[in-house]
Scaffold this motif. Structure first.
Motif, PDB file in Angstrom:
ATOM      1  N   GLU A   1      -4.318  -2.833  54.036  1.00 62.93           N
ATOM      2  CA  GLU A   1      -4.804  -1.677  53.326  1.00 62.93           C
ATOM      3  C   GLU A   1      -3.403  -1.550  52.216  1.00 62.93           C
ATOM      4  O   GLU A   1      -3.523  -1.206  51.062  1.00 62.93           O
ATOM      5  CB  GLU A   1      -5.556  -0.617  54.251  1.00 62.93           C
ATOM      6  CG  GLU A   1      -6.828  -0.413  54.741  1.00 62.93           C
ATOM      7  CD  GLU A   1      -7.893  -0.226  53.940  1.00 62.93           C
ATOM      8  OE1 GLU A   1      -7.855  -0.345  52.946  1.00 62.93           O
ATOM      9  OE2 GLU A   1      -8.491  -0.697  54.690  1.00 62.93           O
TER      10      GLU A   1
ATOM     11  N   GLU B   1      -7.045   3.467  49.290  1.00 60.13           N
ATOM     12  CA  GLU B   1      -6.135   2.817  50.523  1.00 60.13           C
ATOM     13  C   GLU B   1      -4.862   3.220  50.839  1.00 60.13           C
ATOM     14  O   GLU B   1      -4.925   2.303  52.478  1.00 60.13           O
ATOM     15  CB  GLU B   1      -6.272   1.578  49.376  1.00 60.13           C
ATOM     16  CG  GLU B   1      -7.141   1.176  48.333  1.00 60.13           C
ATOM     17  CD  GLU B   1      -8.403   0.546  48.717  1.00 60.13           C
ATOM     18  OE1 GLU B   1      -8.816   1.215  50.047  1.00 60.13           O
ATOM     19  OE2 GLU B   1      -9.506   0.155  48.564  1.00 60.13           O
TER      20      GLU B   1
ATOM     21  N   HIS C   1      -6.536   5.272  54.404  1.00 62.89           N
ATOM     22  CA  HIS C   1      -7.216   3.973  54.712  1.00 62.89           C
ATOM     23  C   HIS C   1      -6.030   3.585  56.060  1.00 62.89           C
ATOM     24  O   HIS C   1      -6.382   3.592  56.904  1.00 62.89           O
ATOM     25  CB  HIS C   1      -7.568   2.911  54.061  1.00 62.89           C
ATOM     26  CG  HIS C   1      -9.075   3.369  53.521  1.00 62.89           C
ATOM     27  ND1 HIS C   1      -9.715   2.433  52.267  1.00 62.89           N
ATOM     28  CD2 HIS C   1      -9.556   4.598  53.354  1.00 62.89           C
ATOM     29  CE1 HIS C   1     -10.790   2.420  51.759  1.00 62.89           C
ATOM     30  NE2 HIS C   1     -10.466   4.439  51.801  1.00 62.89           N
TER      31      HIS C   1
ATOM     32  N   GLU D   1     -15.529   2.504  50.804  1.00 61.21           N
ATOM     33  CA  GLU D   1     -15.666   1.644  50.290  1.00 61.21           C
ATOM     34  C   GLU D   1     -16.701   1.712  49.529  1.00 61.21           C
ATOM     35  O   GLU D   1     -15.848   0.659  48.589  1.00 61.21           O
ATOM     36  CB  GLU D   1     -15.092   0.349  51.415  1.00 61.21           C
ATOM     37  CG  GLU D   1     -13.824   0.060  51.913  1.00 61.21           C
ATOM     38  CD  GLU D   1     -12.869   0.257  50.991  1.00 61.21           C
ATOM     39  OE1 GLU D   1     -12.901   0.007  50.051  1.00 61.21           O
ATOM     40  OE2 GLU D   1     -12.049  -0.189  51.948  1.00 61.21           O
TER      41      GLU D   1
END
Ligand SMILES: [Fe+2]
Ligand SMILES: [Fe+2]
Length: 323
Positions: free
Chosen positions: A53, A83, A86, A166
């Motif tokens: 990520e 990201e 994440h 996502e």
């Protein structure tokens, strides 16, 4: 009972409870006993996922200043921030298994840890940002939706939110390509070339063929993995072929065709020697990606020091107030 015997008893009881929880398809929490191999496998998988990520922010961040409009910049910036988020959830999940975040980050910076090989490819044109969103985030979703039910609870919980985000990423990528493929002939050509570049590497994101993936069996027995690499790859191919048709684009794979008997699309052999070479560090951008990450880590040292000093001072003040 001697100390060794007592420890053996704890391990035997722990193993029995662990086996029962797995057979019931229940979840393992960080405080539960778990086999060392399970802990090690998950630490490796979750931290590699976190590293992916974080490294994955680079090819897209490179395009923030060059995105073709303010709206596109804002969307791309939000995606790159997602990201980073994440990465943070996943490092937090990995840390619950007993390895510190500092150590996990060090493994990445020193080149001891792997991350998804797809991020060692460059994003050459704006259309590549579309292809990354549609195909790379799309492949990530196929891989990750079943992980929402992974037996290790903190991993599964992190994946739920990640998968929702996502889905947005995939849609924004598809929409970039839709605009380009319905624009000028040059724009359509740019979109086609982008998906030509990313089709093979995106299919390789599911990992080697089942026959060549020795650890998969164990991960499936532990309910970490729910489907094999080839099953997930097939699911992805079946999803993207009609989506490519809707874009008016096609994949450069002469073997890609509907198989009536199987009820799936057949697809061509992938270049696994290239995959192995990229994993070994010889991809187009492996060294640049790590170099950038090390620079970013060094440049952020003052932030970490300031945050630690602030936390220390706050703890001391809070303590003084309590006393
Ligand atoms: Fe992500
Ligand atoms: Fe994403």
């Amino acid at each position: 009972m001697t100390e060794t015997k007592a420890a053996q008893q704890v391990a035997a009881d722990g193993q029995a409870l662990f086996d029962q929880l797995i057979s019931e398809d229940s979840r393992i929490e960080p405080t539960d006993w778990m086999p060392e191999a399970y802990r090690k496998t998950l630490t490796r998988q979750i931290s590699q996922h976190a590293h992916s990520e974080i490294i994955g922010m680079q090819p897209e961040a490179n395009w923030i200043t060059r995105a073709p409009s303010l709206k596109r910049k804002a969307i791309l910036m939000a995606k790159v921030q997602d990201e980073a988020g994440h990465g943070l959830y996943l490092y937090s999940a990995a840390v619950t298994l007993g390895t510190s975040r500092d150590e996990l980050v060090l493994q990445l910076l020193e080149g001891r840890a792997k991350y998804s090989s797809i991020f060692n490819y460059p994003a050459r044109t704006w259309a590549d940002i579309g292809a990354i969103g549609w195909l790379v985030d799309g492949a990530a979703i196929c891989n990750q939706v079943p992980l929402c039910r992974a037996s290790y609870a903190p991993y599964g919980r992190a994946m739920v939110r990640i998968c929702k985000e996502e889905s947005f990423h995939q849609r924004q990528g598809w929409e970039i390509l839709y605009e380009l493929s319905h624009g000028t002939p040059e724009q359509k050509q740019m979109a086609q070339e982008a998906i030509n570049r990313f089709y093979g590497p995106a299919l390789q994101m599911f990992g080697p063929p089942d026959a060549d993936s020795p650890n998969s069996q164990q991960s499936m027995a532990w309910n970490i993995k729910r489907f094999s690499n080839d099953e997930l790859r097939q699911r992805f191919v079946d999803m993207i072929v009609p989506q490519a048709e809707a874009l008016g684009l096609s994949f450069e794979d002469p073997d890609l065709k509907w198989n009536e008997e199987r009820g799936h699309y057949d697809y061509g052999e992938l270049d696994w020697s290239e995959f192995k070479s990229v994993i070994k560090g010889n991809g187009p951008l492996n060294s640049q990606r790590l170099k950038r990450r090390r620079e970013a880590f060094d440049n952020g040292a003052w932030v970490r020091e300031a945050a630690a000093a602030y936390a220390k001072r706050k703890a001391a003040t809070d303590h003084a107030l309590v006393v």
